[in-house]
Scaffold this motif. Structure first.
Motif, PDB file in Angstrom:
ATOM      1  N   TYR A 161       0.845  -1.197   0.000  1.00  4.41           N
ATOM      2  CA  TYR A 161       0.000   0.000   0.000  1.00  4.41           C
ATOM      3  C   TYR A 161       0.886   1.255   0.000  1.00  4.41           C
ATOM      4  O   TYR A 161       1.873   1.331   0.727  1.00  4.41           O
ATOM      5  CB  TYR A 161      -0.916   0.020   1.219  1.00  4.41           C
ATOM      6  N   VAL A 194      -4.141  -3.284  -5.281  1.00  5.65           N
ATOM      7  CA  VAL A 194      -3.283  -2.376  -4.502  1.00  5.65           C
ATOM      8  C   VAL A 194      -1.971  -2.105  -5.237  1.00  5.65           C
ATOM      9  O   VAL A 194      -1.415  -1.004  -5.150  1.00  5.65           O
ATOM     10  CB  VAL A 194      -3.026  -2.950  -3.085  1.00  5.65           C
ATOM     11  N   ALA A 211      -5.665   3.311   4.264  1.00  5.52           N
ATOM     12  CA  ALA A 211      -5.895   1.934   3.823  1.00  5.52           C
ATOM     13  C   ALA A 211      -7.247   1.420   4.301  1.00  5.52           C
ATOM     14  O   ALA A 211      -7.941   0.676   3.593  1.00  5.52           O
ATOM     15  CB  ALA A 211      -4.772   1.028   4.340  1.00  5.52           C
ATOM     16  N   TRP A 214      -9.848   2.813   1.971  1.00  4.38           N
ATOM     17  CA  TRP A 214      -9.700   2.157   0.663  1.00  4.38           C
ATOM     18  C   TRP A 214     -10.354   0.777   0.666  1.00  4.38           C
ATOM     19  O   TRP A 214     -11.009   0.381  -0.299  1.00  4.38           O
ATOM     20  CB  TRP A 214      -8.211   2.055   0.339  1.00  4.38           C
TER      21      TRP A 214
END
Length: 290
Positions: A161, A194, A211, A214
């Motif tokens: 990430y 990712v 994250a 996301w």
């Protein structure tokens, strides 16, 4: 865990995470977060108590509560309401306070040095060698602890990430990752997405979402990865009541999940759950908004 008189707030994350949320739900969410932190991470799920603090009716709070739970902004834990980030922040603070207390309870560095004995004598050479051999033999016979060779898929995700210019807590991201996998999203699809997403953010950026955001917003489906199979949903009365409560608050109907809006001939909602004005001036959205 004690409550906090103040706590860290992340304005950008709050604004990004509540895009598309109706004004009254967004404002109530802000106050609920304050109450959760004040209550040490666990806010009593008492409709009368919370509606009184918000200054609204119990019926209105019940509708807002359903919308926040459906959006995964608050979670029900037994008789309490909680929030993933609040729990993480409070646990981090508790560990820091415990560490500070532990350091404060230790004596100063030189106070615990033992004073040499006046009648100190060295052990005999033969005895010393026997003791050393015995210790070495015991260490050789002690079985080694088995080590797990199974890697955690989340570690690979976290390493891939992109770095963010701002907070990006790992623990809530791990919970979001596990939830996505549990509801049927292939790990391979998340990893492919990712990697593709990281190419767009080669340098740390404040515009890169956390994250957790996301994952919770299923943004991996925007990165060219294979769409995750949607879990089978039981469309019973409870399911449709939740959908209707959200739509009555936001005046938005998520066609992707619920089909056509009430009033349309192809509407899937059972007729006995509908109210006379359901569907009037509701906007049909063909993609869910977090």
């Amino acid at each position: 865990m004690n409550g906090l008189p103040y706590y860290k707030a992340y304005p950008r994350d709050f604004i990004e995470g509540t895009i598309g949320m109706p004004f009254e739900v967004k404002c109530a969410y802000r106050v609920i977060l304050d109450l959760i932190y004040m209550q040490g991470g666990n806010l009593p799920d008492d409709n009368r108590y919370i509606s009184g603090l918000l200054g609204c009716s119990i019926r209105k709070w019940t509708t807002i509560r359903s919308a926040l739970i459906e959006a995964d902004k608050i979670q029900v834990s037994g008789e309490f309401l909680t929030n993933y980030r609040a729990v993480s922040e409070l646990e981090t603070l508790a560990k820091l306070q415990d560490k500070q207390r532990e350091n404060g309870s230790h004596p100063k560095k030189n106070n615990d040095l033992a004073k040499p004995r006046l009648n100190h004598t060295e052990p005999e050479p033969d005895k010393l060698s026997k003791d050393a051999c015995a210790s070495a033999s015991a260490a050789a016979l002690k079985p080694e602890k088995p080590t797990s060779s199974e890697p955690d898929p989340f570690d690979a995700f976290w390493a891939a990430y992109p770095k963010r210019d701002g907070p990006n807590p790992k623990k809530p991201a791990k919970l979001a990752f596990d939830r996505a996998v549990k509801r049927g999203v292939p790990v391979e699809a998340i990893m492919a997405a990712v990697v593709h997403f990281a190419r767009k953010h080669p340098k740390p950026s404040a515009f890169c979402p956390q994250a957790t955001t996301w994952l919770n917003q299923d943004r991996f489906s925007d990165e060219g990865a294979v769409p995750a199979p949607k879990p089978q949903v039981v469309e019973d009365d409870a399911y449709w009541n939740k959908a209707l409560n959200m739509a009555r608050v936001s005046r938005r109907w998520l066609v992707e999940h619920w089909g056509r809006v009430p009033g349309h001939p192809d509407c899937r909602v059972p007729s006995h759950l509908l109210k006379p004005k359901d569907g009037d001036l509701w906007h049909e959205l063909y993609r869910s908004v977090a």
